[in-house]
Design an enzyme around this catalytic site. Structure first.
Site, PDB file in Angstrom:
ATOM      1  N   SER A 147     -19.233 -29.296  25.116  1.00  0.00           N
ATOM      2  CA  SER A 147     -19.724 -30.744  25.447  1.00  0.00           C
ATOM      3  C   SER A 147     -18.551 -31.765  26.014  1.00  0.00           C
ATOM      4  O   SER A 147     -17.252 -32.677  25.944  1.00  0.00           O
ATOM      5  CB  SER A 147     -19.840 -31.312  23.636  1.00  0.00           C
ATOM      6  OG  SER A 147     -20.506 -31.534  23.262  1.00  0.00           O
ATOM      7  N   ASN A 199     -22.135 -24.700  34.429  1.00  0.00           N
ATOM      8  CA  ASN A 199     -22.980 -24.180  33.592  1.00  0.00           C
ATOM      9  C   ASN A 199     -24.493 -24.514  33.937  1.00  0.00           C
ATOM     10  O   ASN A 199     -24.564 -25.263  32.754  1.00  0.00           O
ATOM     11  CB  ASN A 199     -22.392 -22.959  32.173  1.00  0.00           C
ATOM     12  CG  ASN A 199     -23.408 -22.618  31.935  1.00  0.00           C
ATOM     13  OD1 ASN A 199     -24.493 -22.221  32.629  1.00  0.00           O
ATOM     14  ND2 ASN A 199     -23.208 -22.368  30.701  1.00  0.00           N
ATOM     15  N   TRP A 200     -24.777 -24.161  34.571  1.00  0.00           N
ATOM     16  CA  TRP A 200     -26.137 -25.272  34.618  1.00  0.00           C
ATOM     17  C   TRP A 200     -27.095 -24.377  34.090  1.00  0.00           C
ATOM     18  O   TRP A 200     -28.293 -25.130  33.583  1.00  0.00           O
ATOM     19  CB  TRP A 200     -26.570 -25.313  36.314  1.00  0.00           C
ATOM     20  CG  TRP A 200     -25.429 -25.569  37.020  1.00  0.00           C
ATOM     21  CD1 TRP A 200     -24.649 -26.501  37.286  1.00  0.00           C
ATOM     22  CD2 TRP A 200     -26.126 -26.529  38.562  1.00  0.00           C
ATOM     23  NE1 TRP A 200     -24.197 -26.772  38.422  1.00  0.00           N
ATOM     24  CE2 TRP A 200     -24.226 -26.909  39.504  1.00  0.00           C
ATOM     25  CE3 TRP A 200     -27.325 -26.198  39.713  1.00  0.00           C
ATOM     26  CZ2 TRP A 200     -24.903 -27.205  40.951  1.00  0.00           C
ATOM     27  CZ3 TRP A 200     -26.703 -26.403  41.072  1.00  0.00           C
ATOM     28  CH2 TRP A 200     -26.064 -26.814  41.536  1.00  0.00           C
ATOM     29  N   LYS A 201     -27.315 -23.408  33.426  1.00  0.00           N
ATOM     30  CA  LYS A 201     -28.292 -23.081  32.224  1.00  0.00           C
ATOM     31  C   LYS A 201     -29.675 -22.798  32.967  1.00  0.00           C
ATOM     32  O   LYS A 201     -29.298 -22.728  34.098  1.00  0.00           O
ATOM     33  CB  LYS A 201     -28.139 -23.529  30.832  1.00  0.00           C
ATOM     34  CG  LYS A 201     -26.652 -23.830  30.602  1.00  0.00           C
ATOM     35  CD  LYS A 201     -26.384 -24.120  29.330  1.00  0.00           C
ATOM     36  CE  LYS A 201     -25.090 -24.757  28.709  1.00  0.00           C
ATOM     37  NZ  LYS A 201     -25.378 -24.866  27.006  1.00  0.00           N
ATOM     38  N   HIS A 258     -22.193 -15.604  27.101  1.00  0.00           N
ATOM     39  CA  HIS A 258     -22.585 -16.716  26.769  1.00  0.00           C
ATOM     40  C   HIS A 258     -22.724 -16.533  25.079  1.00  0.00           C
ATOM     41  O   HIS A 258     -23.324 -15.451  24.986  1.00  0.00           O
ATOM     42  CB  HIS A 258     -23.050 -17.130  27.747  1.00  0.00           C
ATOM     43  CG  HIS A 258     -23.018 -18.890  27.187  1.00  0.00           C
ATOM     44  ND1 HIS A 258     -23.883 -19.837  26.091  1.00  0.00           N
ATOM     45  CD2 HIS A 258     -22.261 -19.506  27.783  1.00  0.00           C
ATOM     46  CE1 HIS A 258     -23.711 -20.923  26.104  1.00  0.00           C
ATOM     47  NE2 HIS A 258     -22.611 -21.132  27.336  1.00  0.00           N
ATOM     48  N   GLY A 274     -21.414 -27.463  30.201  1.00  0.00           N
ATOM     49  CA  GLY A 274     -23.247 -27.163  30.008  1.00  0.00           C
ATOM     50  C   GLY A 274     -23.675 -28.721  31.810  1.00  0.00           C
ATOM     51  O   GLY A 274     -23.003 -29.201  32.121  1.00  0.00           O
ATOM     52  N   GLY A 275     -23.835 -29.184  29.741  1.00  0.00           N
ATOM     53  CA  GLY A 275     -24.639 -30.584  29.815  1.00  0.00           C
ATOM     54  C   GLY A 275     -24.061 -31.690  31.058  1.00  0.00           C
ATOM     55  O   GLY A 275     -24.792 -31.721  32.197  1.00  0.00           O
ATOM     56  N   GLU A 292     -15.331 -20.932  23.716  1.00  0.00           N
ATOM     57  CA  GLU A 292     -16.496 -21.989  23.657  1.00  0.00           C
ATOM     58  C   GLU A 292     -16.870 -21.769  22.009  1.00  0.00           C
ATOM     59  O   GLU A 292     -17.658 -20.883  21.947  1.00  0.00           O
ATOM     60  CB  GLU A 292     -17.742 -21.508  23.972  1.00  0.00           C
ATOM     61  CG  GLU A 292     -17.182 -21.851  25.627  1.00  0.00           C
ATOM     62  CD  GLU A 292     -18.568 -22.185  26.652  1.00  0.00           C
ATOM     63  OE1 GLU A 292     -18.316 -22.875  27.266  1.00  0.00           O
ATOM     64  OE2 GLU A 292     -19.277 -21.134  26.211  1.00  0.00           O
ATOM     65  N   GLU A 351     -25.550 -18.069  24.123  1.00  0.00           N
ATOM     66  CA  GLU A 351     -26.267 -17.679  24.323  1.00  0.00           C
ATOM     67  C   GLU A 351     -27.201 -16.832  24.657  1.00  0.00           C
ATOM     68  O   GLU A 351     -28.042 -16.452  23.890  1.00  0.00           O
ATOM     69  CB  GLU A 351     -26.763 -19.506  24.713  1.00  0.00           C
ATOM     70  CG  GLU A 351     -26.897 -20.789  24.326  1.00  0.00           C
ATOM     71  CD  GLU A 351     -26.473 -21.420  25.662  1.00  0.00           C
ATOM     72  OE1 GLU A 351     -26.600 -21.481  26.910  1.00  0.00           O
ATOM     73  OE2 GLU A 351     -26.173 -22.789  25.342  1.00  0.00           O
ATOM     74  N   GLY A 383     -23.669 -28.648  23.266  1.00  0.00           N
ATOM     75  CA  GLY A 383     -24.521 -28.842  23.769  1.00  0.00           C
ATOM     76  C   GLY A 383     -24.415 -30.006  22.271  1.00  0.00           C
ATOM     77  O   GLY A 383     -25.665 -30.369  22.506  1.00  0.00           O
TER      78      GLY A 383
HETATM   79  P1  PGA Z   1     -22.214 -28.252  27.034  1.00  0.00           P
HETATM   80  O1  PGA Z   1     -22.521 -25.990  27.629  1.00  0.00           O
HETATM   81  O2  PGA Z   1     -21.453 -28.579  27.773  1.00  0.00           O
HETATM   82  O3  PGA Z   1     -23.480 -28.582  26.754  1.00  0.00           O
HETATM   83  O4  PGA Z   1     -21.338 -28.119  25.553  1.00  0.00           O
HETATM   84  C1  PGA Z   1     -21.380 -25.623  27.554  1.00  0.00           C
HETATM   85  C2  PGA Z   1     -21.794 -24.181  27.634  1.00  0.00           C
HETATM   86  O5  PGA Z   1     -22.702 -24.018  26.377  1.00  0.00           O
HETATM   87  O6  PGA Z   1     -20.922 -23.715  28.823  1.00  0.00           O
END
Ligand code: PGA
Length: 250
Positions: free
Chosen positions: A214, A9-11, A96, A235-236, A168, A98, A174
């Protein structure tokens, strides 16, 4: 046997040029990959088409990070399921945390999007997860069950068998605070048990449940070896090809 699925997930990261560089690097690193795990890239909308074209001749799949539930209409700023399938997008991340937290997405709205994804033959990755306050109050499992039940309203057993659920925990996204593998397994197991109660055992055994929060190369193997964890939503660590590939090989 469920095939594990690793999705990046590149956000809201990468310009089109950066997305192309990242995709090429991942493609190259996976050129001789045996395909044991399914791999999906979820870039921002502006790069989706370019990324879909680049991975078109590989086993790498492409997903969107969100979508609207209508096929077309006066919805300024939105992207429809039809537009996603048109460019070769096969997956969509829905709900998600977010999106829930910053854009006010409710279980009811997310459920509408889920129904639209199935209606358009897009595989949804439905995200659920508790906050730190909920975990500390001992409400994790009851909250997860309620969130999942609301999200799956009117979704059939056959559809659930084909979809992906991403557990999640919000406190792990993050933050560098990964859930311990055993903690993640406990909730993923409860998610599977909830699917068995809502549907049946066969559906519960078929649905793929990812862990997200993470995930990195150093903890991937531990997380991915848990019996009820069928992959990771990353994500990251999905923004650097070597980190992402380390997870795929983890
Ligand atoms: P993260 O994000 O790996 O940066 O914690 C995961 C996500 O939000 O899907």
């Amino acid at each position: 046997m469920r095939r594990q699925i690793i999705a990046g997930n590149w956000k809201m990261h990468t310009t089109r040029a950066e997305a192309i560089v990242l995709t090429e690097a991942i493609k190259q690193a996976l050129a001789s990959y045996d395909g044991e795990r399914e791999v999906v890239l979820c870039p921002p909308f502006t790069s989706l088409s370019a990324v879909a074209d680049l991975v078109g001749d590989t086993a790498i799949g492409v997903g969107a990070q969100n979508m609207h539930y209508e096929s077309a209409g006066a919805f300024t700023g939105e992207v429809s399921p039809l537009m996603l399938t048109d460019i070769g997008c096969e997956y969509v991340i829905l709900g998600h945390s977010e999106r829930r937290q910053y854009f006010g997405e409710t279980d009811a709205l997310i459920n509408k999007k889920l129904q639209a994804a199935f209606a358009n033959a897009i595989t949804p990755i439905l995200c659920i997860g508790e906050s730190l306050a909920q975990r500390e109050a001992g409400e994790t499992l009851s909250f997860i069950k309620a969130q999942l039940t609301a999200g799956l309203t009117q979704i059939t057993a056959a559809q659930v068998s084909d979809m992906v659920i991403a557990y999640e925990p919000i406190w792990a996204i993050g933050t560098g605070k990964t859930a311990m593998a055993a903690q993640a397994e406990e909730v993923c197991k409860a998610i599977r048990q909830t699917v068995a109660v809502l549907y049946d055992t066969a559906t519960a055994e078929a649905v793929r449940i990812q862990y997200g929060g993470s995930v990195k190369g150093s903890n991937a193997a531990d997380i991915l070896s848990q019996p009820n964890i069928d992959g990771a939503l990353v994500g990251g660590a999905s923004l650097k090809s070597e980190d992402f590939v380390a997870i795929i090989n983890g």
